[in-house]
Design a protein around this motif. Structure first.
Motif, PDB file in Angstrom:
ATOM      1  N   TYR A 270       0.860  -1.181   0.000  1.00 28.04           N
ATOM      2  CA  TYR A 270       0.000   0.000   0.000  1.00 28.04           C
ATOM      3  C   TYR A 270       0.898   1.233   0.000  1.00 28.04           C
ATOM      4  O   TYR A 270       1.378   1.666   1.044  1.00 28.04           O
ATOM      5  N   SER A 271       1.178   1.771  -1.155  1.00 23.93           N
ATOM      6  CA  SER A 271       2.123   2.881  -1.271  1.00 23.93           C
ATOM      7  C   SER A 271       1.594   4.111  -0.541  1.00 23.93           C
ATOM      8  O   SER A 271       0.449   4.529  -0.752  1.00 23.93           O
ATOM      9  N   ALA A 315      -9.911  -1.006  -0.488  1.00 23.77           N
ATOM     10  CA  ALA A 315      -9.466   0.213  -1.153  1.00 23.77           C
ATOM     11  C   ALA A 315      -9.842   1.444  -0.350  1.00 23.77           C
ATOM     12  O   ALA A 315      -9.463   2.561  -0.711  1.00 23.77           O
ATOM     13  N   GLY A 316     -10.591   1.257   0.731  1.00 28.48           N
ATOM     14  CA  GLY A 316     -10.983   2.373   1.589  1.00 28.48           C
ATOM     15  C   GLY A 316     -12.065   3.249   0.992  1.00 28.48           C
ATOM     16  O   GLY A 316     -12.169   4.435   1.351  1.00 28.48           O
ATOM     17  N   CYS A 317     -12.888   2.694   0.116  1.00 28.34           N
ATOM     18  CA  CYS A 317     -13.935   3.495  -0.549  1.00 28.34           C
ATOM     19  C   CYS A 317     -15.100   3.758   0.407  1.00 28.34           C
ATOM     20  O   CYS A 317     -15.522   2.860   1.146  1.00 28.34           O
ATOM     21  N   LYS A 318     -15.630   4.957   0.329  1.00 31.38           N
ATOM     22  CA  LYS A 318     -16.685   5.377   1.249  1.00 31.38           C
ATOM     23  C   LYS A 318     -18.072   5.395   0.602  1.00 31.38           C
ATOM     24  O   LYS A 318     -19.083   5.267   1.290  1.00 31.38           O
ATOM     25  N   SER A 319     -18.158   5.566  -0.696  1.00 30.64           N
ATOM     26  CA  SER A 319     -19.457   5.671  -1.363  1.00 30.64           C
ATOM     27  C   SER A 319     -19.379   5.044  -2.746  1.00 30.64           C
ATOM     28  O   SER A 319     -18.293   4.704  -3.234  1.00 30.64           O
ATOM     29  N   CYS A 332     -12.022   6.787  -2.177  1.00 33.29           N
ATOM     30  CA  CYS A 332     -11.223   5.619  -1.796  1.00 33.29           C
ATOM     31  C   CYS A 332      -9.918   6.102  -1.162  1.00 33.29           C
ATOM     32  O   CYS A 332      -9.013   6.579  -1.870  1.00 33.29           O
ATOM     33  N   SER A 333      -9.812   5.973   0.149  1.00 29.73           N
ATOM     34  CA  SER A 333      -8.677   6.529   0.883  1.00 29.73           C
ATOM     35  C   SER A 333      -7.364   5.837   0.559  1.00 29.73           C
ATOM     36  O   SER A 333      -6.306   6.472   0.566  1.00 29.73           O
ATOM     37  N   CYS A 334      -7.388   4.529   0.269  1.00 25.40           N
ATOM     38  CA  CYS A 334      -6.144   3.817  -0.033  1.00 25.40           C
ATOM     39  C   CYS A 334      -5.617   4.166  -1.420  1.00 25.40           C
ATOM     40  O   CYS A 334      -4.429   4.003  -1.689  1.00 25.40           O
ATOM     41  N   VAL A 335      -6.474   4.620  -2.312  1.00 27.11           N
ATOM     42  CA  VAL A 335      -6.052   5.011  -3.653  1.00 27.11           C
ATOM     43  C   VAL A 335      -5.502   6.429  -3.643  1.00 27.11           C
ATOM     44  O   VAL A 335      -4.692   6.797  -4.495  1.00 27.11           O
ATOM     45  N   GLU A 336      -5.892   7.218  -2.676  1.00 27.59           N
ATOM     46  CA  GLU A 336      -5.501   8.621  -2.622  1.00 27.59           C
ATOM     47  C   GLU A 336      -4.018   8.810  -2.388  1.00 27.59           C
ATOM     48  O   GLU A 336      -3.492   9.894  -2.597  1.00 27.59           O
ATOM     49  N   GLY A 337      -3.326   7.765  -1.936  1.00 29.05           N
ATOM     50  CA  GLY A 337      -1.900   7.901  -1.680  1.00 29.05           C
ATOM     51  C   GLY A 337      -1.070   8.038  -2.929  1.00 29.05           C
ATOM     52  O   GLY A 337       0.102   8.373  -2.869  1.00 29.05           O
TER      53      GLY A 337
END
Length: 464
Positions: A270-271, A315-319, A332-337
């Motif tokens: 998870y970069s 992926a940490g997606c919220k909606s 998606c919080s994990c993609v935001e990195g």
């Protein structure tokens, strides 16, 4: 299960091939014509798998519950590894074809006329002879007892296996069956995992391209033997050159390799986020630690960063927006990195497509087609070498032993041990609803490719 589709069709044709082989073993034709007959016999056995692959491709493109479930409500497509084709439809079609093919046998006569006998023999009147009122019966045909057949079987078998050329050919046939059955069973899975090709498309390409070119190679091999009047030594050189060229071409397979799919937490980290240290929770990171994601769920999504996540939760997606296959996940919080602004990252259903693998697939298919043609070209000479090295009275027996050994020692164990070896290349196993291990989700494509190379080169390595 789709393998049963073309096996059913293959059984309709393979019986005629066995008859051709028997006729060929007792053929009264000139030796110059026999290579062409051998090429025709060997190539005719491939028509069944070809038709079966086409039927399997059609069934694999349909959802298993066709006519019961609304296909638009399913959120996966045929390229997804979870797609299950209508395998049962192929069994029904093949069963109906078998039944229709059996109908002509009901119209056969009770007994067939023996060779040399007239169907309507003329009545011959006999003059009465004084003192002889007995009817002269034709001489009885000698019948071979079972004990005599068994007594002759063992010496004949010993004589046949005392031929070193025949032994080498049987060994080569067993390896060829292993390679062919392994290709028929797992080649479509290899294409699916390596090049992102759907199972239906992979089956169709094998049935339309690989098998017809194999038929052409087998027939052309017999024609070349007849054309150039090759003897045993010439046929051995011809087969050896063919196998060497095919082996060298197969080495180019490694240039068509694809990288392993980038799955967050498994093949790539998870970069930009701290990953939890526990191996069991390798899919968990600081960006999804509070999401309570289920480890046994597999519903992959592809992020904007080109990385696949096991589920939208990981992926940490919220909606999400949309329905079915068109569903898109947002925030998606994990993609935001990956250099995405806050709240701008999204993900879509399905694994991320590897563009380099898609571009490499036509080259792989062309290479495999060339190898299949060259191998088939050298297959007929090896078949003729066996016939030329066996005495005429043992030819039919040699055909039976070669077919029996190839199908039992080659056709039966190959799917078992190849399947076990392929399972060793699995990186992520699914989980059944009952808690047991399910099907494999992600394979190590490099290890899978090396195993496929070894499988495809069984005949060349054994012959050389």
């Amino acid at each position: 299960m789709l393998k049963a589709d073309f096996e059913e069709v293959h059984d309709l044709i393979i019986r005629f091939v066995d008859i051709f082989r028997y006729v060929y073993a007792h053929s009264p034709h000139s030796p110059a014509l026999l290579p062409s007959v051998a090429g025709l016999v060997r190539s005719s056995g491939m028509f069944g798998p070809t038709l079966g692959f086409l039927l399997g491709s059609f069934c694999a493109s349909l959802w298993v519950d066709i006519g019961v479930v609304d296909i638009d409500a399913i959120n996966i497509n045929p390229k997804d590894t979870r797609w299950v084709g209508a395998w049962w439809l192929g069994l029904l079609i093949c069963g109906a074809v078998n039944f229709i093919a059996s109908l002509p046998f009901f119209f056969l006569p009770y007994s067939l006329t023996k060779e040399g006998e007239d169907e309507n023999p003329k009545k011959i009147s006999h003059l009465p002879v004084q003192g002889d009122h007995c009817k002269t019966d034709p001489p009885a045909q000698p019948q071979l007892k079972f004990s005599e057949a068994v007594k002759d079987f063992l010496p004949t078998l010993k004589k046949l296996f005392g031929n070193p050329v025949f032994l080498v050919y049987v060994f080569l046939t067993i390896l060829q069956y292993n390679s062919l059955v392994g290709l028929i069973t797992y080649e479509t899975k290899f294409m699916e995992q390596q090049f992102n090709v759907s199972v239906a498309k992979a089956i169709f390409l094998v049935g339309v391209i690989l098998l017809p070119i194999t038929i052409l190679g087998m027939f052309l091999g017999g024609y070349l033997i007849k054309k150039f009047k090759l003897h045993v030594t010439g046929m051995a050189k011809f087969a050896c050159i063919s196998f060497i060229v095919a082996y060298l071409l197969n080495l180019l397979y490694f240039m068509c390799n694809c990288e392993v799919i980038q799955l967050a937490g498994l093949t790539v980290p998870y970069s930009g986020f701290k990953q939890l240290s526990s191996p069991k929770n390798s899919f968990m990171a600081s960006c999804n630690a509070d999401c309570s994601c289920k480890m046994d769920q597999w519903d992959p999504v592809c992020g904007d960063n080109g990385i696949t996540y096991m589920t939208a939760c990981f992926a940490g997606c919220k909606s999400s927006t949309g329905m079915g296959k068109n569903m898109v996940f947002h925030n998606c919080s994990c993609v935001e990195g990956q250099e995405h602004g806050h709240g701008n990252a999204s993900a879509v259903l399905g694994q991320c497509q590897r563009e380099s693998c898609t571009k490499a697939f036509p080259y792989f298919l062309a290479l495999q087609t060339a190898c299949a043609f060259i191998l088939a070209l050298g297959g007929t000479p090896t078949y003729m070498i066996m016939f030329r090295s066996v005495s005429p009275d043992l030819k039919s027996f040699a055909v039976g032993i070669e077919t029996l050994g190839g199908r039992i020692l080659g056709g039966l164990p190959a799917p078992i041990y190849f399947g076990a070896l392929i399972d060793e290349t699995c990186l992520k196993w699914g989980t059944k609803s009952c808690g047991g291990p399910g099907s494999c989700r992600i394979y190590d494509t490099k290890a899978f490719s090396a195993l496929s190379f070894t499988k495809d080169n069984f005949p060349q390595q054994s012959f050389l």
